[in-house]
Design a protein around this motif. Structure first.
Motif, mmCIF file in Angstrom:
data_model
loop_
_atom_site.group_PDB
_atom_site.id
_atom_site.type_symbol
_atom_site.label_atom_id
_atom_site.label_comp_id
_atom_site.label_asym_id
_atom_site.label_seq_id
_atom_site.Cartn_x
_atom_site.Cartn_y
_atom_site.Cartn_z
ATOM 1 N N GLU A 274 11.898 3.718 11.767
ATOM 2 C CA GLU A 274 11.147 2.713 12.513
ATOM 3 C C GLU A 274 10.898 1.503 11.628
ATOM 4 O O GLU A 274 10.578 1.636 10.450
ATOM 5 C CB GLU A 274 9.810 3.305 12.973
ATOM 6 C CG GLU A 274 9.026 2.380 13.870
ATOM 7 C CD GLU A 274 7.831 3.087 14.483
ATOM 8 O OE1 GLU A 274 6.710 2.594 14.318
ATOM 9 O OE2 GLU A 274 8.034 4.150 15.107
ATOM 10 N N VAL B 84 8.930 -1.414 10.111
ATOM 11 C CA VAL B 84 7.525 -1.768 9.886
ATOM 12 C C VAL B 84 7.443 -3.289 9.973
ATOM 13 O O VAL B 84 8.074 -3.999 9.186
ATOM 14 C CB VAL B 84 7.046 -1.295 8.498
ATOM 15 C CG1 VAL B 84 5.585 -1.659 8.288
ATOM 16 C CG2 VAL B 84 7.258 0.211 8.347
ATOM 17 N N CYS C 78 2.242 -5.525 10.399
ATOM 18 C CA CYS C 78 1.776 -4.197 9.988
ATOM 19 C C CYS C 78 1.726 -4.112 8.462
ATOM 20 O O CYS C 78 0.750 -3.626 7.887
ATOM 21 C CB CYS C 78 2.702 -3.134 10.569
ATOM 22 S SG CYS C 78 2.302 -1.456 10.079
ATOM 23 N N ARG C 79 2.777 -4.614 7.837
ATOM 24 C CA ARG C 79 2.854 -4.601 6.370
ATOM 25 C C ARG C 79 1.688 -5.396 5.778
ATOM 26 O O ARG C 79 0.995 -4.940 4.874
ATOM 27 C CB ARG C 79 4.200 -5.198 5.938
ATOM 28 C CG ARG C 79 4.417 -5.299 4.439
ATOM 29 C CD ARG C 79 4.262 -6.735 3.975
ATOM 30 N NE ARG C 79 4.502 -6.859 2.546
ATOM 31 C CZ ARG C 79 3.934 -7.801 1.800
ATOM 32 N NH1 ARG C 79 3.097 -8.666 2.319
ATOM 33 N NH2 ARG C 79 4.199 -7.859 0.514
ATOM 34 N N ARG D 71 -1.142 -6.206 7.192
ATOM 35 C CA ARG D 71 -2.430 -5.565 7.534
ATOM 36 C C ARG D 71 -2.734 -4.425 6.559
ATOM 37 O O ARG D 71 -3.850 -4.314 6.029
ATOM 38 C CB ARG D 71 -2.344 -5.048 8.971
ATOM 39 C CG ARG D 71 -3.650 -4.584 9.557
ATOM 40 C CD ARG D 71 -3.552 -4.426 11.074
ATOM 41 N NE ARG D 71 -2.472 -3.537 11.497
ATOM 42 C CZ ARG D 71 -1.436 -3.926 12.236
ATOM 43 N NH1 ARG D 71 -1.318 -5.165 12.633
ATOM 44 N NH2 ARG D 71 -0.493 -3.056 12.589
ATOM 45 N N MET D 72 -1.738 -3.593 6.317
ATOM 46 C CA MET D 72 -1.951 -2.450 5.414
ATOM 47 C C MET D 72 -2.245 -2.928 4.000
ATOM 48 O O MET D 72 -3.183 -2.452 3.345
ATOM 49 C CB MET D 72 -0.719 -1.532 5.418
ATOM 50 C CG MET D 72 -0.532 -0.771 6.715
ATOM 51 S SD MET D 72 0.735 0.524 6.619
ATOM 52 C CE MET D 72 2.238 -0.432 6.452
ATOM 53 N N LEU D 73 -1.441 -3.883 3.537
ATOM 54 C CA LEU D 73 -1.611 -4.367 2.162
ATOM 55 C C LEU D 73 -2.966 -5.042 1.979
ATOM 56 O O LEU D 73 -3.636 -4.856 0.956
ATOM 57 C CB LEU D 73 -0.463 -5.332 1.819
ATOM 58 C CG LEU D 73 -0.299 -5.713 0.349
ATOM 59 C CD1 LEU D 73 -0.209 -4.491 -0.551
ATOM 60 C CD2 LEU D 73 0.932 -6.590 0.155
ATOM 61 N N LYS E 181 -5.747 -4.433 3.654
ATOM 62 C CA LYS E 181 -6.814 -3.421 3.640
ATOM 63 C C LYS E 181 -6.862 -2.693 2.302
ATOM 64 O O LYS E 181 -7.933 -2.376 1.793
ATOM 65 C CB LYS E 181 -6.612 -2.422 4.781
ATOM 66 C CG LYS E 181 -6.981 -2.978 6.141
ATOM 67 C CD LYS E 181 -6.893 -1.887 7.195
ATOM 68 C CE LYS E 181 -7.285 -2.426 8.566
ATOM 69 N NZ LYS E 181 -7.165 -1.391 9.617
ATOM 70 N N ILE E 182 -5.686 -2.408 1.758
ATOM 71 C CA ILE E 182 -5.642 -1.721 0.462
ATOM 72 C C ILE E 182 -6.285 -2.597 -0.612
ATOM 73 O O ILE E 182 -7.106 -2.132 -1.412
ATOM 74 C CB ILE E 182 -4.181 -1.392 0.070
ATOM 75 C CG1 ILE E 182 -3.594 -0.365 1.029
ATOM 76 C CG2 ILE E 182 -4.126 -0.868 -1.367
ATOM 77 C CD1 ILE E 182 -2.085 -0.214 0.907
ATOM 78 N N LYS E 183 -5.928 -3.860 -0.607
ATOM 79 C CA LYS E 183 -6.462 -4.762 -1.633
ATOM 80 C C LYS E 183 -7.970 -4.948 -1.468
ATOM 81 O O LYS E 183 -8.715 -5.005 -2.453
ATOM 82 C CB LYS E 183 -5.728 -6.103 -1.574
ATOM 83 C CG LYS E 183 -4.312 -6.008 -2.119
ATOM 84 C CD LYS E 183 -3.608 -7.346 -2.143
ATOM 85 C CE LYS E 183 -2.270 -7.216 -2.860
ATOM 86 N NZ LYS E 183 -1.502 -8.460 -2.861
ATOM 87 N N PHE F 297 4.518 -1.528 -3.403
ATOM 88 C CA PHE F 297 4.247 -1.406 -1.965
ATOM 89 C C PHE F 297 5.462 -1.841 -1.156
ATOM 90 O O PHE F 297 5.888 -1.141 -0.230
ATOM 91 C CB PHE F 297 3.022 -2.245 -1.587
ATOM 92 C CG PHE F 297 2.601 -2.064 -0.154
ATOM 93 C CD1 PHE F 297 1.848 -0.962 0.236
ATOM 94 C CD2 PHE F 297 2.978 -2.990 0.814
ATOM 95 C CE1 PHE F 297 1.477 -0.786 1.561
ATOM 96 C CE2 PHE F 297 2.614 -2.818 2.143
ATOM 97 C CZ PHE F 297 1.852 -1.721 2.513
ATOM 98 N N ASN G 106 7.575 5.878 7.437
ATOM 99 C CA ASN G 106 8.420 6.711 8.297
ATOM 100 C C ASN G 106 8.277 8.201 7.988
ATOM 101 O O ASN G 106 8.382 9.034 8.883
ATOM 102 C CB ASN G 106 9.879 6.267 8.182
ATOM 103 C CG ASN G 106 10.187 5.086 9.089
ATOM 104 O OD1 ASN G 106 10.273 5.241 10.304
ATOM 105 N ND2 ASN G 106 10.297 3.900 8.512
ATOM 106 N N ARG H 295 5.036 9.074 9.649
ATOM 107 C CA ARG H 295 5.182 8.992 11.113
ATOM 108 C C ARG H 295 5.776 10.271 11.688
ATOM 109 O O ARG H 295 5.417 10.712 12.785
ATOM 110 C CB ARG H 295 6.097 7.807 11.455
ATOM 111 C CG ARG H 295 6.336 7.597 12.948
ATOM 112 C CD ARG H 295 7.112 6.320 13.184
ATOM 113 N NE ARG H 295 8.450 6.368 12.632
ATOM 114 C CZ ARG H 295 9.512 6.851 13.276
ATOM 115 N NH1 ARG H 295 9.387 7.329 14.492
ATOM 116 N NH2 ARG H 295 10.705 6.847 12.713
ATOM 117 N N GLN I 232 -2.110 3.599 3.840
ATOM 118 C CA GLN I 232 -3.050 2.898 2.950
ATOM 119 C C GLN I 232 -3.622 3.853 1.908
ATOM 120 O O GLN I 232 -3.721 3.518 0.728
ATOM 121 C CB GLN I 232 -4.188 2.283 3.766
ATOM 122 C CG GLN I 232 -3.769 1.108 4.628
ATOM 123 C CD GLN I 232 -4.740 0.840 5.764
ATOM 124 O OE1 GLN I 232 -5.939 1.038 5.624
ATOM 125 N NE2 GLN I 232 -4.215 0.402 6.894
#
Lengths: 82, 209
Positions: A57, A59, A63-64, A66-68, A70-72, B41, B50, B53, B67
């Protein structure tokens, strides 16, 4: 190498991870044993079908990011990761 | 891994850290270099996304788990053993995160009620098979879309077997790497692969294909 032992090494063989000695012994057995050769073909076909039944899938950039982000933020102690 | 395969793998891994290599990045990570974290990352988040998932049924949890994985990667970089393969270490952290999720997830607990305890092929294998057949979603084997059928059946494999199948077939890791990630002997990984494939064959009836 006999038919029972083949079951232990067949996946190593199919994926090219056999040792040299194991590779030679497996090849030798498969050349002589039609049942095991057919068994190997069935396994290879199924593995191929499994491989092709689902693509990775994508990404999205959103999405990438958003995740990064939040992690930071979490690492900076500003908010929990989730 | 046997020596031939290991030697082949070693050809792909530089012994001296090159700029931008995993080995160099983990050193910078351990030193708290935020730029290195971005690189790690970007290099691994798609694979880990994935992998997760395919292991969790609740889609909304995937991003949170990814995360958590990278938070642990960053925080634990100082503990990374440079003798190990960095990618295997990241996958191991991801698998541990997935296991934590399984434990917490009530839905997963219900889903796993029929998961065999001895998934390497215990005496209960035959009974497990009978129960597995009974629990298959209705008409799954009659579905026209074979790929969809396969996905459903892979989801129904016992957790440990499914993990090996996913890491081997979709992530193309070696059995040795999977052994390291799953923290079990190579022979156990191969057994899990064999039992998973045999189970899928029985479910699908592809023995005579």
């Amino acid at each position: 190498m006999d038919c029972k032992k083949i079951q232990d090494v067949i996946f190593n063989f199919v994926y090219g991870e056999s040792s040299e000695a194991e590779l030679l012994a497996t090849r030798d057995h498969l050349e002589k044993c039609g049942d095991c050769a057919r068994e190997k073909q069935v396994i290879e076909k199924l593995l191929d079908k499994i491989k092709n039944c689902e693509a990775q899938e994508t990404v999205t950039e959103d999405c990438r990011d958003r995740m990064l982000s939040k992690i930071k933020n979490s690492l900076a102690g500003e908010e929990p990761a989730s | 891994m046997d020596s031939t395969a290991q030697n082949k793998r070693n050809l792909d891994v530089a012994t001296v850290p090159r700029p931008g290599s995993d080995e160099e990045l983990v050193v910078r990570l351990a030193a708290g270099d935020a730029g290195a974290f971005d690189q790690v990352f970007d290099r691994y988040h798609k694979q880990i996304y994935n992998f997760i998932r395919k292991q969790v049924s609740e889609r909304e949890n995937i991003e949170d788990l990814v995360q958590e994985v990278f938070l642990r990667v960053f925080k634990s970089a100082k503990n990374f053993d440079p003798e190990k393969k960095f990618s295997s270490w990241v996958y191991k952290i991801a698998l541990n995160e997935v296991k934590r999720h399984w434990k917490k997830s009530a839905a997963k607990q219900t889903y796993s009620l029929n998961t065999p305890v001895g998934d390497e092929g215990s005496d209960s294998e035959r009974q497990d098979f009978i129960e597995d057949l009974r629990e298959l979603p209705e008409n799954v084997l009659e579905r026209e879309n074979f790929s969809e059928t396969l996905k459903v059946l892979i989801d129904r494999l016992p957790d440990k077997q499914r993990t090996v199948v996913i890491l081997k077939i979709y992530h193309e890791l070696t059995f040795e790497e999977i052994s390291e990630i799953c923290e079990c002997p190579l022979s156990t990984v191969l057994s899990r692969m064999r039992y998973a494939v045999n189970k899928l064959r029985r479910w699908l009836g592809v023995d005579e294909d």
